[in-house]
Design an enzyme around this catalytic site. Structure first.
Site, PDB file in Angstrom:
ATOM      1  N   THR A  26       5.140  -1.179  13.027  1.00 18.02           N
ATOM      2  CA  THR A  26       3.584  -1.788  13.212  1.00 18.02           C
ATOM      3  C   THR A  26       3.704  -3.123  13.203  1.00 18.02           C
ATOM      4  O   THR A  26       2.706  -3.804  13.709  1.00 18.02           O
ATOM      5  CB  THR A  26       2.588  -0.977  12.123  1.00 18.02           C
ATOM      6  OG1 THR A  26       3.348  -1.153  10.894  1.00 18.02           O
ATOM      7  CG2 THR A  26       2.494   0.407  12.461  1.00 18.02           C
ATOM      8  N   PHE A  33       1.473   6.367  15.967  1.00 17.07           N
ATOM      9  CA  PHE A  33       0.574   7.220  17.002  1.00 17.07           C
ATOM     10  C   PHE A  33      -0.107   8.273  16.145  1.00 17.07           C
ATOM     11  O   PHE A  33      -1.330   8.696  16.471  1.00 17.07           O
ATOM     12  CB  PHE A  33       1.300   7.821  17.877  1.00 17.07           C
ATOM     13  CG  PHE A  33       2.427   8.754  17.365  1.00 17.07           C
ATOM     14  CD1 PHE A  33       1.977  10.117  16.898  1.00 17.07           C
ATOM     15  CD2 PHE A  33       3.673   8.288  17.083  1.00 17.07           C
ATOM     16  CE1 PHE A  33       2.942  11.103  16.539  1.00 17.07           C
ATOM     17  CE2 PHE A  33       4.717   9.384  16.485  1.00 17.07           C
ATOM     18  CZ  PHE A  33       4.223  10.693  16.334  1.00 17.07           C
ATOM     19  N   ARG A  34       0.222   8.206  14.662  1.00 19.96           N
ATOM     20  CA  ARG A  34      -0.575   9.513  14.062  1.00 19.96           C
ATOM     21  C   ARG A  34      -1.826   8.754  13.370  1.00 19.96           C
ATOM     22  O   ARG A  34      -2.753   9.469  13.128  1.00 19.96           O
ATOM     23  CB  ARG A  34       0.311   9.585  12.636  1.00 19.96           C
ATOM     24  CG  ARG A  34       1.553  10.535  13.030  1.00 19.96           C
ATOM     25  CD  ARG A  34       2.412  10.794  11.571  1.00 19.96           C
ATOM     26  NE  ARG A  34       3.789  11.273  12.055  1.00 19.96           N
ATOM     27  CZ  ARG A  34       4.687  10.286  12.475  1.00 19.96           C
ATOM     28  NH1 ARG A  34       4.410   8.966  12.353  1.00 19.96           N
ATOM     29  NH2 ARG A  34       5.855  10.857  12.662  1.00 19.96           N
ATOM     30  N   ASP A 104      11.711   3.063  18.880  1.00 23.80           N
ATOM     31  CA  ASP A 104      11.550   1.973  19.872  1.00 23.80           C
ATOM     32  C   ASP A 104      12.606   1.021  19.994  1.00 23.80           C
ATOM     33  O   ASP A 104      12.854   0.186  20.906  1.00 23.80           O
ATOM     34  CB  ASP A 104      10.434   0.979  19.139  1.00 23.80           C
ATOM     35  CG  ASP A 104      10.632   0.965  17.880  1.00 23.80           C
ATOM     36  OD1 ASP A 104      11.733   0.345  17.355  1.00 23.80           O
ATOM     37  OD2 ASP A 104       9.596   0.975  16.972  1.00 23.80           O
ATOM     38  N   HIS A 119      14.739  10.362  14.714  1.00 13.47           N
ATOM     39  CA  HIS A 119      13.747  10.860  15.673  1.00 13.47           C
ATOM     40  C   HIS A 119      14.045  10.454  17.236  1.00 13.47           C
ATOM     41  O   HIS A 119      13.420  10.695  18.165  1.00 13.47           O
ATOM     42  CB  HIS A 119      12.354  10.518  15.409  1.00 13.47           C
ATOM     43  CG  HIS A 119      11.553  11.245  14.095  1.00 13.47           C
ATOM     44  ND1 HIS A 119      10.588  10.584  13.571  1.00 13.47           N
ATOM     45  CD2 HIS A 119      12.474  12.101  13.600  1.00 13.47           C
ATOM     46  CE1 HIS A 119      10.721  11.307  12.355  1.00 13.47           C
ATOM     47  NE2 HIS A 119      11.691  12.207  12.425  1.00 13.47           N
ATOM     48  N   CYS A 127      18.150  14.027  32.269  1.00  7.36           N
ATOM     49  CA  CYS A 127      17.810  15.361  33.234  1.00  7.36           C
ATOM     50  C   CYS A 127      18.268  16.508  32.319  1.00  7.36           C
ATOM     51  O   CYS A 127      19.105  16.792  31.951  1.00  7.36           O
ATOM     52  CB  CYS A 127      18.609  15.155  34.435  1.00  7.36           C
ATOM     53  SG  CYS A 127      18.399  16.847  35.585  1.00  7.36           S
ATOM     54  N   CYS A 130      20.985  18.567  34.798  1.00 10.05           N
ATOM     55  CA  CYS A 130      22.286  18.028  34.920  1.00 10.05           C
ATOM     56  C   CYS A 130      22.752  16.849  34.031  1.00 10.05           C
ATOM     57  O   CYS A 130      23.892  16.392  33.881  1.00 10.05           O
ATOM     58  CB  CYS A 130      22.564  17.400  36.318  1.00 10.05           C
ATOM     59  SG  CYS A 130      21.783  15.861  36.533  1.00 10.05           S
ATOM     60  N   ASN A 212       6.280  -1.107   0.474  1.00 12.79           N
ATOM     61  CA  ASN A 212       5.266  -0.175   1.294  1.00 12.79           C
ATOM     62  C   ASN A 212       4.028  -0.802   1.098  1.00 12.79           C
ATOM     63  O   ASN A 212       3.742  -1.247  -0.220  1.00 12.79           O
ATOM     64  CB  ASN A 212       5.241   1.025   1.093  1.00 12.79           C
ATOM     65  CG  ASN A 212       4.608   1.878   2.240  1.00 12.79           C
ATOM     66  OD1 ASN A 212       4.975   1.903   3.126  1.00 12.79           O
ATOM     67  ND2 ASN A 212       3.559   2.999   1.887  1.00 12.79           N
TER      68      ASN A 212
HETATM   69 ZN    ZN Z   1      19.653  16.136  37.107  1.00  9.44          ZN
END
Ligand code: ZN
Length: 238
Positions: A26, A33-34, A104, A119, A127, A130, A212
């Site tokens: 931040t 996003f929370r 990020d 995460h 993909c 593949c 924090n």
């Molecule tokens: Zn593919």
């Protein structure tokens, strides 16, 4: 006063591990996003936890990508003093790893090499048919509302969605560095969410520090607690 204590702990540590949460990003201008803002509700029919679930991705990839492109796929932000200081410590041989809940890639952008991204990362996309990899710029720039591979398969960001498990290799790497650390700095996370609280238990080194802005349930069990912004704190150290 607490900065002096922190500096002293760092000076006598050689295997520092940093465990960071959303608060680290931040300060680079990447919103958590929370923490939903008012604008969010006008633009989406579902809460972020629903949109960022695997079920939703599979059933409604178009709406997933509309949210993902506007809220998650942040490619124009820069590392802040916290990211830079950690990269410097790694270079100096003082830090053995960064464990992060952020996706990020700002630690790597700052120069960190040993980063365990619990995460996943917006910088990897593959993909589903593949396994060919695509850049985040491709995801951002393609005219296709749902990014597709040349083979026709759907591309998925390599980020851990709700309902999905963590990558076991990343998790065991994080456990390994945590168990070897002589100092652990936890920052920008309340430590109440999985897997943060559980992972910290693997640390059995000397100094446990928490940085924090707000108090957390962990405060009482730390050797040093600093309620301030992590960029400001780490940026002021030698
Ligand atoms: Zn593919």
């Amino acid at each position: 006063m607490s900065y002096d204590a922190l500096q002293k702990m760092i000076n006598e540590s050689h295997k520092i591990v940093f465990f960071g949460g959303a608060g680290v990003s931040t300060e680079s201008g990447i919103p958590d996003f929370r923490s939903t803002d008012g604008l969010y509700r006008q633009n989406y029919d579902y809460p972020p936890e629903t949109i960022l679930s695997r079920t939703f991705f599979d059933r409604n990839p178009k709406e997933f990508y509309r949210f993902y492109r506007s809220k998650m796929l942040v490619l124009d932000k820069q590392p802040n003093p916290a990211h830079l200081k950690l990269a410097q410590w790694e270079k100096e041989g003082r830090l053995i790893g960064v464990v992060t809940q952020n996706i990020d890639g700002l630690h790597q952008a700052a120069g960190s090499k040993r980063v365990f991204e619990l995460h996943g990362s917006i910088h990897r996309n593959y993909c589903m048919r593949c396994r060919k990899f695509y850049t985040p710029e491709f995801i951002r720039d393609t005219d296709d509302p749902i990014p597709h591979c040349t083979c026709g398969g759907t591309i998925k960001p390599d980020v851990v969605l709700y309902e999905e498990g963590l990558d076991q290799e990343v998790l065991s790497g994080a456990v390994h560095v945590l168990s070897k650390a002589d100092m652990l700095i936890v920052a920008g996370t309340s430590l109440t969410v999985y897997p943060a609280a559980g992972l910290v238990r693997y640390f059995n080194g000397k100094h446990l520090v928490l940085i924090n802005r707000d108090p957390t349930p962990m405060d009482a069990s730390c050797d040093l607690v600093i309620h301030d912004s992590v960029g400001k704190v780490l940026g002021s150290l030698a």
